[in-house]
Design an enzyme around this catalytic site. Structure first.
Site, PDB file in Angstrom:
ATOM      1  N   GLU A 115      -6.599   4.444   8.111  1.00  0.00           N
ATOM      2  CA  GLU A 115      -6.612   5.865   7.871  1.00  0.00           C
ATOM      3  C   GLU A 115      -7.888   6.170   7.234  1.00  0.00           C
ATOM      4  O   GLU A 115      -8.177   7.469   7.399  1.00  0.00           O
ATOM      5  CB  GLU A 115      -5.207   5.955   7.085  1.00  0.00           C
ATOM      6  N   GLY A 145       3.204  -1.281   4.258  1.00  0.00           N
ATOM      7  CA  GLY A 145       3.081   0.164   3.904  1.00  0.00           C
ATOM      8  C   GLY A 145       4.365   0.798   3.662  1.00  0.00           C
ATOM      9  O   GLY A 145       4.956   0.614   2.498  1.00  0.00           O
ATOM     10  N   GLY A 146       5.148   1.396   4.847  1.00  0.00           N
ATOM     11  CA  GLY A 146       6.446   1.961   4.410  1.00  0.00           C
ATOM     12  C   GLY A 146       7.288   1.118   3.832  1.00  0.00           C
ATOM     13  O   GLY A 146       8.049   1.518   2.720  1.00  0.00           O
ATOM     14  N   GLU A 171      -4.974  -5.179  10.839  1.00  0.00           N
ATOM     15  CA  GLU A 171      -3.727  -3.950  11.081  1.00  0.00           C
ATOM     16  C   GLU A 171      -4.059  -3.645  12.668  1.00  0.00           C
ATOM     17  O   GLU A 171      -4.910  -2.675  12.543  1.00  0.00           O
ATOM     18  CB  GLU A 171      -3.929  -3.209   9.996  1.00  0.00           C
ATOM     19  N   ASN A 212       0.937  -1.082  -0.191  1.00  0.00           N
ATOM     20  CA  ASN A 212      -0.110  -0.058  -0.004  1.00  0.00           C
ATOM     21  C   ASN A 212       0.997   1.378  -0.063  1.00  0.00           C
ATOM     22  O   ASN A 212       1.510   1.337   0.963  1.00  0.00           O
ATOM     23  CB  ASN A 212      -0.743   0.090   1.205  1.00  0.00           C
ATOM     24  N   TRP A 213       1.017   1.877  -1.135  1.00  0.00           N
ATOM     25  CA  TRP A 213       1.841   3.092  -1.152  1.00  0.00           C
ATOM     26  C   TRP A 213       1.183   4.258  -0.604  1.00  0.00           C
ATOM     27  O   TRP A 213       2.016   5.273  -0.359  1.00  0.00           O
ATOM     28  CB  TRP A 213       1.815   3.350  -2.807  1.00  0.00           C
ATOM     29  N   LYS A 214      -0.197   4.298  -0.159  1.00  0.00           N
ATOM     30  CA  LYS A 214      -0.519   5.567   0.447  1.00  0.00           C
ATOM     31  C   LYS A 214      -0.427   6.607  -0.409  1.00  0.00           C
ATOM     32  O   LYS A 214      -0.373   6.609  -1.602  1.00  0.00           O
ATOM     33  CB  LYS A 214      -0.151   5.704   1.797  1.00  0.00           C
ATOM     34  N   SER A 263       3.411  -2.730  10.358  1.00  0.00           N
ATOM     35  CA  SER A 263       4.928  -2.580  10.317  1.00  0.00           C
ATOM     36  C   SER A 263       5.713  -4.029   9.891  1.00  0.00           C
ATOM     37  O   SER A 263       6.785  -4.124  10.804  1.00  0.00           O
ATOM     38  CB  SER A 263       5.279  -1.999  11.468  1.00  0.00           C
ATOM     39  N   HIS A 272      -9.413   0.758   5.452  1.00  0.00           N
ATOM     40  CA  HIS A 272      -8.143   1.053   6.110  1.00  0.00           C
ATOM     41  C   HIS A 272      -8.185   1.851   7.154  1.00  0.00           C
ATOM     42  O   HIS A 272      -8.949   2.833   7.161  1.00  0.00           O
ATOM     43  CB  HIS A 272      -7.234   1.430   4.997  1.00  0.00           C
ATOM     44  N   GLY A 304       2.857   2.290  10.899  1.00  0.00           N
ATOM     45  CA  GLY A 304       3.638   3.687  10.673  1.00  0.00           C
ATOM     46  C   GLY A 304       4.475   3.940  12.022  1.00  0.00           C
ATOM     47  O   GLY A 304       5.064   5.188  12.209  1.00  0.00           O
TER      48      GLY A 304
END
Length: 253
Positions: free
Chosen positions: A98, A235-236, A168, A9-11, A214, A96, A174
């Site tokens: 967010e 994610g990151g 999640e 997921n690049w966000k 993470s 998600h 994050g």
């Protein structure tokens, strides 16, 4: 048989040149390395067509980061299931944390989105998980149970088998914090048992449940080794081809 999956997921990251570079790097990696999992990416919506044009053989799944709960109409800025179907997208992330935190999405919204996605032949990746406060108060099992039931339990057995679930823990997204492999396994088994109680063990055993908190190259192999963890929503670490490929290799024997 459920699938092993690593989804990135690049966000809201990467300009168009960076996105194109990463897509070519991932394509090169995928074509030159044996992988024991399916590989998906969820780039910003602007890049979905570019990704679809590049990955013509469907060797990498293309997911939207969100999808509207409406089929069409005056909903400025939204993307419908029909639009995603029309470009040949694989599916969409739904619920998600967010989206829940910043846009007020509820499990009822997610339920409507999931139904629309399935109607168009898309794969929903349904995200759920507890906050740090809910974890510390011992309510995490109850929270995840309610999320799962509201979002998914109006589906038929045939429909729910087409859904991917991503657990999640919000407190591990994050933050650099990660649920221990045993903590993650506990929730994954809990979700699978909830589905088994509703639809039967055979149905539950066909559903892929991913961990989304993470995941890093250093912990991927141990996390993926747990019996009810079928991969990761990354994610990151999905923004760097070296890290992302090492996570993919977490499934290599």
């Amino acid at each position: 048989m459920r699938k092993n999956i690593v989804a990135g997921n690049w966000k809201m990251n990467k300009n168009v040149f960076e996105a194109q570079q990463f897509m070519f790097q991932l394509l090169d990696y995928k074509r030159n390395n044996a992988t024991n999992c399916e590989v998906y990416i969820a780039p910003p919506a602007l890049y979905l067509m570019m990704a679809k044009d590049l990955y013509k053989a469907n060797e990498i799944g293309i997911f939207s980061q969100d999808m509207s709960e409406h089929g069409s109409g005056a909903y400025t800025g939204e993307i419908s299931a029909g639009m995603l179907e029309s470009i040949g997208a694989t599916g969409a992330l739904i619920g998600h944390s967010e989206r829940r935190q910043y846009h007020g999405e509820t499990d009822s919204h997610c339920n409507r989105k999931i139904k629309l996605a399935l109607d168009k032949g898309l794969t929903p990746i349904y995200c759920n998980g507890e906050t740090l406060e809910q974890r510390k108060s011992g309510k995490h099992l109850e929270v995840v149970k309610n999320q799962t039931e509201v979002a998914l339990f109006t589906l038929s057995a045939a429909e729910i088998k087409k859904v991917v679930i991503a657990y999640e823990p919000v407190w591990a997204i994050g933050t650099g914090e990660t649920a221990s492999p045993d903590q993650a396994q506990e929730i994954h088994a809990h979700i699978r048992n909830l589905i088994a109680d509703k639809y039967g063990k055979d149905v539950a055993d066909e559903i892929s449940i991913l961990y989304g908190g993470s995941v890093k190259p250093e912990n991927a192999k141990e996390i993926f080794s747990k019996p009810d963890i079928d991969g990761g929503l990354i994610g990151g670490a999905a923004l760097n081809i070296v890290d992302f490929s090492k996570i993919i290799e977490g499934f290599n024997v």
